[in-house]
Enzyme design. Structure first.
Site: not given
Ligand code: GLN
Length: 198
Positions: A87, A172, A174
Protein backbone atom coordinates in the site's frame (compact mmCIF):
# COMPACT_ATOMS: atom_id res chain seq x y z
CA UNK A 1 27.30 -23.83 11.69
CA UNK A 2 25.45 -20.85 13.22
CA UNK A 3 26.15 -18.50 10.35
CA UNK A 4 24.97 -20.95 7.68
CA UNK A 5 22.16 -19.07 5.89
CA UNK A 6 20.38 -22.38 5.34
CA UNK A 7 19.81 -22.80 9.06
CA UNK A 8 19.61 -19.33 10.56
CA UNK A 9 16.30 -17.51 10.68
CA UNK A 10 16.02 -14.58 8.27
CA UNK A 11 16.34 -11.18 9.97
CA UNK A 12 13.63 -8.97 8.51
CA UNK A 13 13.18 -5.27 9.15
CA UNK A 14 9.83 -3.48 9.20
CA UNK A 15 9.96 0.26 8.57
CA UNK A 16 8.37 1.59 11.76
CA UNK A 17 8.17 5.35 11.23
CA UNK A 18 4.39 5.33 10.75
CA UNK A 19 1.54 3.07 9.68
CA UNK A 20 0.73 -0.61 10.04
CA UNK A 21 4.15 -1.97 11.00
CA UNK A 22 3.12 -3.88 14.15
CA UNK A 23 0.79 -6.30 12.35
CA UNK A 24 3.51 -7.08 9.76
CA UNK A 25 6.03 -7.71 12.54
CA UNK A 26 3.62 -10.09 14.29
CA UNK A 27 2.90 -12.02 11.10
CA UNK A 28 6.60 -12.32 10.19
CA UNK A 29 7.48 -13.51 13.72
CA UNK A 30 4.72 -16.11 13.46
CA UNK A 31 6.44 -17.40 10.31
CA UNK A 32 9.80 -17.83 12.07
CA UNK A 33 11.58 -14.63 11.04
CA UNK A 34 13.57 -12.54 13.46
CA UNK A 35 12.03 -9.07 13.19
CA UNK A 36 13.54 -5.65 13.82
CA UNK A 37 11.68 -2.33 13.71
CA UNK A 38 13.57 0.11 11.49
CA UNK A 39 13.63 3.80 12.40
CA UNK A 40 17.19 4.88 11.59
CA UNK A 41 19.83 3.96 8.99
CA UNK A 42 21.75 1.89 11.57
CA UNK A 43 18.69 -0.35 11.99
CA UNK A 44 19.20 -1.58 8.40
CA UNK A 45 22.58 -3.14 9.23
CA UNK A 46 22.59 -6.89 8.81
CA UNK A 47 18.97 -7.22 7.67
CA UNK A 48 18.16 -9.93 5.12
CA UNK A 49 14.97 -8.22 3.94
CA UNK A 50 12.68 -5.28 4.65
CA UNK A 51 8.94 -4.59 4.71
CA UNK A 52 7.57 -1.12 3.95
CA UNK A 53 4.08 -1.13 5.49
CA UNK A 54 0.90 0.70 4.59
CA UNK A 55 0.12 4.02 6.15
CA UNK A 56 0.24 7.52 4.76
CA UNK A 57 2.85 8.05 2.09
CA UNK A 58 3.31 11.80 2.67
CA UNK A 59 3.99 11.26 6.38
CA UNK A 60 6.26 8.32 5.60
CA UNK A 61 8.22 10.39 3.08
CA UNK A 62 8.75 13.13 5.68
CA UNK A 63 9.93 10.54 8.22
CA UNK A 64 12.38 9.02 5.70
CA UNK A 65 13.77 12.50 4.98
CA UNK A 66 13.98 13.41 8.66
CA UNK A 67 15.89 10.22 9.52
CA UNK A 68 18.17 10.34 6.47
CA UNK A 69 16.89 6.95 5.34
CA UNK A 70 16.46 7.50 1.58
CA UNK A 71 20.05 6.86 0.53
CA UNK A 72 20.59 3.92 2.94
CA UNK A 73 17.38 2.36 1.58
CA UNK A 74 18.72 2.76 -1.98
CA UNK A 75 21.99 1.10 -0.96
CA UNK A 76 20.03 -1.71 0.74
CA UNK A 77 17.99 -2.37 -2.41
CA UNK A 78 21.08 -1.98 -4.62
CA UNK A 79 22.70 -4.85 -2.69
CA UNK A 80 19.86 -7.09 -3.92
CA UNK A 81 18.14 -7.44 -0.56
CA UNK A 82 14.41 -8.15 -0.93
CA UNK A 83 11.90 -5.43 -0.08
CA UNK A 84 8.15 -5.98 0.29
CA UNK A 85 6.15 -2.76 -0.13
CA UNK A 86 2.46 -2.80 0.76
CA UNK A 87 0.00 0.00 0.00
CA UNK A 88 1.81 3.21 1.05
CA UNK A 89 4.96 1.05 0.95
CA UNK A 90 4.31 0.45 -2.77
CA UNK A 91 4.07 4.22 -3.27
CA UNK A 92 7.41 4.72 -1.45
CA UNK A 93 9.21 2.48 -3.98
CA UNK A 94 7.90 4.19 -7.12
CA UNK A 95 9.71 6.56 -9.50
CA UNK A 96 8.39 9.68 -7.75
CA UNK A 97 9.45 8.64 -4.23
CA UNK A 98 12.50 6.44 -3.53
CA UNK A 99 12.80 5.67 -7.25
CA UNK A 100 13.73 2.03 -6.65
CA UNK A 101 11.12 0.46 -8.88
CA UNK A 102 10.16 1.34 -12.44
CA UNK A 103 6.52 2.03 -11.55
CA UNK A 104 4.35 5.08 -11.03
CA UNK A 105 1.77 4.67 -8.29
CA UNK A 106 -1.50 6.52 -8.41
CA UNK A 107 -2.54 7.31 -4.86
CA UNK A 108 -6.12 6.72 -3.66
CA UNK A 109 -6.75 5.39 -7.14
CA UNK A 110 -10.02 3.61 -6.49
CA UNK A 111 -11.88 6.83 -5.76
CA UNK A 112 -13.09 8.59 -2.66
CA UNK A 113 -16.36 6.73 -2.39
CA UNK A 114 -14.51 3.41 -2.49
CA UNK A 115 -12.15 3.94 0.43
CA UNK A 116 -12.11 0.34 1.40
CA UNK A 117 -13.08 -2.94 -0.26
CA UNK A 118 -12.09 -6.59 -0.46
CA UNK A 119 -11.40 -8.71 -3.51
CA UNK A 120 -10.33 -12.32 -4.15
CA UNK A 121 -7.10 -12.31 -6.14
CA UNK A 122 -5.37 -15.25 -7.80
CA UNK A 123 -1.59 -15.04 -7.62
CA UNK A 124 0.73 -16.96 -9.91
CA UNK A 125 2.72 -19.42 -7.80
CA UNK A 126 0.48 -19.17 -4.74
CA UNK A 127 -1.44 -22.36 -4.07
CA UNK A 128 -4.53 -22.91 -1.98
CA UNK A 129 -7.04 -20.66 -3.71
CA UNK A 130 -7.30 -16.90 -4.12
CA UNK A 131 -5.91 -14.43 -1.63
CA UNK A 132 -8.57 -12.26 0.08
CA UNK A 133 -7.15 -8.78 -0.48
CA UNK A 134 -8.16 -5.86 1.76
CA UNK A 135 -7.80 -2.49 0.00
CA UNK A 136 -7.79 0.70 2.12
CA UNK A 137 -7.49 3.99 0.17
CA UNK A 138 -5.25 1.93 -2.05
CA UNK A 139 -3.02 2.97 -4.93
CA UNK A 140 -2.73 1.14 -8.21
CA UNK A 141 0.20 1.01 -10.59
CA UNK A 142 -0.57 3.55 -13.31
CA UNK A 143 2.63 2.99 -15.33
CA UNK A 144 5.41 0.43 -15.30
CA UNK A 145 8.54 -0.38 -17.24
CA UNK A 146 9.42 -3.63 -19.05
CA UNK A 147 11.34 -5.13 -16.11
CA UNK A 148 8.23 -5.10 -13.96
CA UNK A 149 6.19 -8.30 -13.81
CA UNK A 150 2.52 -7.65 -12.98
CA UNK A 151 1.21 -10.36 -10.63
CA UNK A 152 -2.42 -9.32 -10.08
CA UNK A 153 -4.90 -6.74 -11.35
CA UNK A 154 -8.24 -5.26 -10.29
CA UNK A 155 -10.42 -3.96 -13.15
CA UNK A 156 -7.38 -4.03 -15.44
CA UNK A 157 -5.17 -2.01 -13.07
CA UNK A 158 -2.04 -3.67 -11.65
CA UNK A 159 -2.21 -4.07 -7.86
CA UNK A 160 0.71 -6.47 -7.35
CA UNK A 161 4.07 -6.60 -9.10
CA UNK A 162 7.64 -7.71 -8.85
CA UNK A 163 10.90 -6.29 -10.20
CA UNK A 164 13.91 -8.36 -9.21
CA UNK A 165 14.00 -8.52 -5.42
CA UNK A 166 11.30 -5.87 -5.03
CA UNK A 167 7.74 -7.09 -4.44
CA UNK A 168 4.81 -4.69 -4.10
CA UNK A 169 1.09 -5.01 -3.51
CA UNK A 170 -1.44 -2.23 -3.12
CA UNK A 171 -3.50 -3.93 -0.39
CA UNK A 172 -2.96 -5.03 3.23
CA UNK A 173 -1.71 -8.64 3.60
CA UNK A 174 -1.01 -8.13 7.31
CA UNK A 175 -4.74 -7.94 8.12
CA UNK A 176 -6.51 -11.25 8.63
CA UNK A 177 -4.81 -14.61 8.95
CA UNK A 178 -3.71 -15.45 5.42
CA UNK A 179 0.10 -15.66 5.63
CA UNK A 180 0.81 -16.71 2.09
CA UNK A 181 2.14 -13.41 0.74
CA UNK A 182 4.47 -12.99 3.71
CA UNK A 183 5.57 -16.60 3.21
CA UNK A 184 6.29 -15.82 -0.42
CA UNK A 185 8.32 -12.77 0.58
CA UNK A 186 10.26 -14.85 3.12
CA UNK A 187 10.98 -17.37 0.35
CA UNK A 188 12.54 -14.49 -1.65
CA UNK A 189 14.52 -13.46 1.43
CA UNK A 190 15.81 -17.00 2.06
CA UNK A 191 16.73 -17.37 -1.61
CA UNK A 192 18.67 -14.08 -1.53
CA UNK A 193 20.47 -15.31 1.62
CA UNK A 194 21.42 -18.49 -0.26
CA UNK A 195 22.36 -16.59 -3.39
CA UNK A 196 19.79 -18.44 -5.49
CA UNK A 197 16.98 -16.60 -7.27
CA UNK A 198 13.49 -17.32 -5.86
N1 GLN B 1 -3.80 6.42 0.72
C1 GLN B 1 -2.53 6.23 1.38
C2 GLN B 1 -1.45 7.10 0.74
O1 GLN B 1 -1.65 7.56 -0.33
C3 GLN B 1 -2.11 4.78 1.37
C4 GLN B 1 -3.14 3.96 2.10
C5 GLN B 1 -2.61 2.76 2.79
O2 GLN B 1 -1.39 2.55 2.93
N2 GLN B 1 -3.53 1.97 3.30
O3 GLN B 1 -0.43 7.30 1.33
Amino acid sequence: MDSDPAVRAPVVGVLALQGGFAAHAKMLRGLGAEVREVRTPADLDGLDGLVLPGGESTTMTLGIEREGLAEPLRVFAGAGRPIFGTCAGLIMLDRDHLGLMDIVAERNAFGRQLHSFEEDLEFPGIDGGPVRAVFIRAPWIAEHGPEVEVLAEVDGHPVAARQGALFVISFHPELGDDHRLHERFLAHVRAAMDGTPA
